[in-house]
Design an enzyme around this catalytic site. Structure first.
Site, PDB file in Angstrom:
ATOM      1  N   GLY A 139       5.095  -0.978   2.832  1.00 27.64           N
ATOM      2  CA  GLY A 139       4.269   0.192   2.580  1.00 27.64           C
ATOM      3  C   GLY A 139       5.048   1.490   2.502  1.00 27.64           C
ATOM      4  N   HIS A 181       0.820  -1.214   0.000  1.00 30.76           N
ATOM      5  CA  HIS A 181       0.000   0.000   0.000  1.00 30.76           C
ATOM      6  C   HIS A 181       0.849   1.258   0.000  1.00 30.76           C
ATOM      7  CE1 HIS A 181       0.912   0.706   4.307  1.00 30.76           C
ATOM      8  NE2 HIS A 181       0.931  -0.620   4.372  1.00 30.76           N
ATOM      9  N   ASP A 182       0.409   2.240  -0.764  1.00 29.51           N
ATOM     10  CA  ASP A 182       0.959   3.599  -0.771  1.00 29.51           C
ATOM     11  C   ASP A 182       2.375   3.692  -1.324  1.00 29.51           C
ATOM     12  OD1 ASP A 182      -1.371   4.779   0.781  1.00 29.51           O
ATOM     13  OD2 ASP A 182      -0.612   3.356   2.257  1.00 29.51           O
TER      14      ASP A 182
END
Length: 343
Positions: free
Chosen positions: A207, A189-190
């Protein structure tokens, strides 16, 4: 025996003809449709192929020339650009948009039935059983929040790769253009992976990792969350990266350490001999000082910037800034270095 072979041959030909006929979607007309609408719709439909075993929601938007093989699924909010191709058993869910000429190999899954979106550009290939744009594995993610993934153009994303959406509505996972992401990589994520990068098999990005441009990883490497991987850098296979990798450098090791400049990568990317010579001189000044009274690393960075020759090279200034940025308050510092780490 010969008659049996002849019968089998004729049956095989007939079966192929029947399958090809069924592979193209059929068109149904309403009684009130005008002749002009019929011709237009027929032309558009005839350019698409949808296998009868596939489930395509009537609200899905399919561009011209889309080809959908057996046992595929396309959800109601999906948008497929021109000439996209889905191999058997591939699926598109959620609010997902594919640009023109994208290919999903067998078993690939793109999108998820979550708030937010997955947006993908043109000319991308998704390998067998790749899983793209699904819910992240961050325990802080709150179910029902919007989450986002955006992928650019001309990426090759190979088999069993997983790329997750963002963990919050205020951020997004982003993959740029012209990247090669080899088999079994994971991008959490991200993360931000910019352009022209090569991530070798089993590269694992936690992340919020940033990978700049033209970076290259060896196989089986792990990158700690929030780390930055600088442009034109190289990470040796099997490394564990827990701090930033400055631009133009090479790191390796169970706890990755600086091993010098990525000389071969710089040559391949067109850096001149003069530029490389200046980068080597700057690297030695920063990480291999001969004068022990040269101060700390910030002092040495300032000396390189103010050097009457080295300071004139944009590449040197860019490397210095990359190192300095890594010591900002919210950053992790750079990978460890030793005085014997020559270039």
């Amino acid at each position: 025996m010969s008659s049996l072979l002849y019968t089998r041959s004729r049956f095989s030909v007939a079966l192929r003809v029947f399958t090809l006929r069924r592979f193209s979607s059929t068109v149904t007309w309403s009684k009130n449709a005008s002749e002009e609408e019929k011709v237009t719709d027929a032309t558009e439909e005839d350019s698409r192929f949808i296998h009868p075993s596939s489930v395509v929601h009537p609200n899905a938007i399919l561009g011209d020339g889309v080809s959908i093989g057996p046992f595929c699924t396309i959800g109601p909010f999906a948008k497929l650009g021109r000439a996209c191709q889905l191999y058997p058993g591939s699926h598109i869910f959620g609010n997902t948009e594919l640009g023109d000429n994208c290919t999903l190999m067998t078993g690939a899954v793109i999108g998820d039935d979550l708030p937010g979106h997955t947006v993908i550009g043109r000319n991308n290939i998704f390998g067998h059983h790749a899983v793209i744009g699904v819910k992240c594995q961050d325990m802080k993610y709150k179910l029902g929040n919007e989450c986002f993934l955006e992928i650019g153009d001309n990426n090759e994303i190979r088999e069993h790769v997983s790329i997750h959406r963002s963990s919050s509505p205020s951020d997004k996972t982003v993959i740029g253009d012209n990247n090669l992401i080899m088999g079994s990589c994971h991008i959490a994520h991200d993360c931000k992976v910019r352009n022209n990068n090569i991530l070798a098999n089993n590269t694992l990005l936690a992340g919020h990792v940033l990978v700049e441009d033209y970076a290259h990883t060896g196989g089986g490497i792990v990158v700690h969350q929030f780390c930055h991987i600088g442009s034109f850098s190289f990470i040796g296979g099997g490394s564990v990266v827990s701090q930033d990798v400055p631009k133009y450098t090479m790191v390796s090791g169970e706890r990755a350490e600086l091993r010098g400049l990525n000389l071969e990568g710089l040559r391949r990317r067109g850096f001149s001999a003069t530029e490389i010579k200046s980068l080597r001189a700057a690297y030695r000044e920063i990480f291999m000082p001969t004068d022990m009274s040269s101060g700390n690393i910030e002092d040495r960075l300032a000396q390189v910037e103010q050097h009457k020759e080295l300071g004139l090279f944009p590449a040197v200034c860019s490397m210095v800034q990359s190192i300095r940025d890594s010591f900002a308050e919210n950053r992790r510092g750079i990978c460890k270095f030793r005085s014997w780490s020559g270039s």
